[in-house]
Write a protein that holds these residues in place. Structure first.
Motif, PDB file in Angstrom:
ATOM      1  N   ALA A  60       0.864  -1.182   0.000  1.00 55.70           N
ATOM      2  CA  ALA A  60       0.000   0.000   0.000  1.00 55.70           C
ATOM      3  C   ALA A  60       0.902   1.235   0.000  1.00 55.70           C
ATOM      4  O   ALA A  60       1.988   1.209   0.578  1.00 55.70           O
ATOM      5  N   ILE A  61       0.464   2.296  -0.658  1.00 57.87           N
ATOM      6  CA  ILE A  61       1.243   3.531  -0.718  1.00 57.87           C
ATOM      7  C   ILE A  61       0.622   4.533   0.257  1.00 57.87           C
ATOM      8  O   ILE A  61      -0.575   4.807   0.178  1.00 57.87           O
ATOM      9  N   PRO A  62       1.413   5.077   1.174  1.00 60.91           N
ATOM     10  CA  PRO A  62       0.870   6.016   2.164  1.00 60.91           C
ATOM     11  C   PRO A  62       0.205   7.221   1.501  1.00 60.91           C
ATOM     12  O   PRO A  62       0.659   7.704   0.468  1.00 60.91           O
ATOM     13  N   PHE A  63      -0.850   7.719   2.132  1.00 61.82           N
ATOM     14  CA  PHE A  63      -1.555   8.873   1.593  1.00 61.82           C
ATOM     15  C   PHE A  63      -0.642  10.090   1.496  1.00 61.82           C
ATOM     16  O   PHE A  63      -0.735  10.875   0.552  1.00 61.82           O
ATOM     17  N   GLU A  64       0.258  10.278   2.482  1.00 59.42           N
ATOM     18  CA  GLU A  64       1.128  11.446   2.425  1.00 59.42           C
ATOM     19  C   GLU A  64       2.098  11.357   1.248  1.00 59.42           C
ATOM     20  O   GLU A  64       2.463  12.385   0.669  1.00 59.42           O
ATOM     21  N   VAL A  65       2.492  10.145   0.862  1.00 63.94           N
ATOM     22  CA  VAL A  65       3.351   9.991  -0.312  1.00 63.94           C
ATOM     23  C   VAL A  65       2.562  10.304  -1.582  1.00 63.94           C
ATOM     24  O   VAL A  65       3.052  10.983  -2.488  1.00 63.94           O
ATOM     25  N   LEU A  66       1.322   9.823  -1.654  1.00 58.05           N
ATOM     26  CA  LEU A  66       0.470  10.152  -2.803  1.00 58.05           C
ATOM     27  C   LEU A  66       0.296  11.667  -2.914  1.00 58.05           C
ATOM     28  O   LEU A  66       0.332  12.230  -4.014  1.00 58.05           O
TER      29      LEU A  66
END
Length: 221
Positions: A60-66
């Motif tokens: 899963a890709i963290p929301f802050e990275v997105l």
């Protein structure tokens, strides 16, 4: 245990649709970054691109990275690129080092010469993006778990001083890009109707079918 084996064990959580709640300090920091870069304080991420990247990386890709990638106007494909480069670098060693993370930005060196004392902002592979931990990874002096890192440190290292004063907090939304009635021309495929755009790519309906192409190969009208 190899990183690939660990990744295969991760059962990804479903990606939500609609507005995403960022931590208040993250929204504030990224709002200031958006103001500095002249970007809107509200960004939208295409869920299809996120899910494709998560499937490839098995995390899963963290929301802050997105949110960071959206504000910086960078493509999710970069995560796979940097991660593969690091894995390939270590694979060449006599005693390969495990890199159980995903890199999302280069901190030292240049895109033309990534071997110039490279360090990367990364996050540990995870099934729960809300629990993802950011790290700073030095390719030459790797730490098994990486060096603890924060979004604030990343912003200082990549963007130096952010503007002070009032800036609208960043709003992140995960939603499919709207269908637009515009046209684009490609030297090989000809003229086609634009169906959707996002992250430097455009989905186009040509006479022989639908294709997704990089914007720099297209002429828009």
């Amino acid at each position: 245990m190899k990183a690939a084996t660990i990744a295969a064990m991760i059962k990804l959580t479903a990606l939500p649709r609609g507005p995403v709640a960022l931590a208040p300090e993250v929204a504030t920091q990224l709002g200031r970054l958006a103001a500095k870069l002249g970007r809107p304080a509200a960004v939208t991420v295409d869920p299809a691109l996120v899910e494709a990247a998560e499937a490839e990386l098995r995390t899963a890709i963290p929301f802050e990275v997105l949110a960071v990638l959206a504000v910086e106007n960078r493509m999710l494909a970069g995560l796979a690129y940097w991660t593969e480069e690091i894995d390939a670098f270590y694979a060449a060693d006599e005693a390969p080092i495990r890199f159980p993370h995903v890199a999302f930005a280069q901190l030292v060196g240049t895109p033309e010469d990534w071997t110039a004392e490279p360090c990367f902002a990364a996050f540990a592979r995870t099934a729960d993006r809300a629990k993802a931990r950011l790290v700073r990874w030095d390719v030459r002096k790797p730490d098994r778990d990486g060096t603890p890192y924060s979004l604030a440190q990343y912003l200082v290292e990549r963007h130096e001083v952010l503007p002070r004063g009032k800036a609208a907090p960043l709003e992140l939304t995960i939603a499919a890009p709207p269908v637009v009635e515009h046209w684009a021309t490609h030297t090989t495929f000809g003229r086609g109707r634009v169906l959707a755009r996002g992250e430097g790519k455009t989905k186009i309906e040509f006479a022989d079918g639908v294709r997704t192409l990089a914007d720099n190969f297209l002429t828009f009208e």
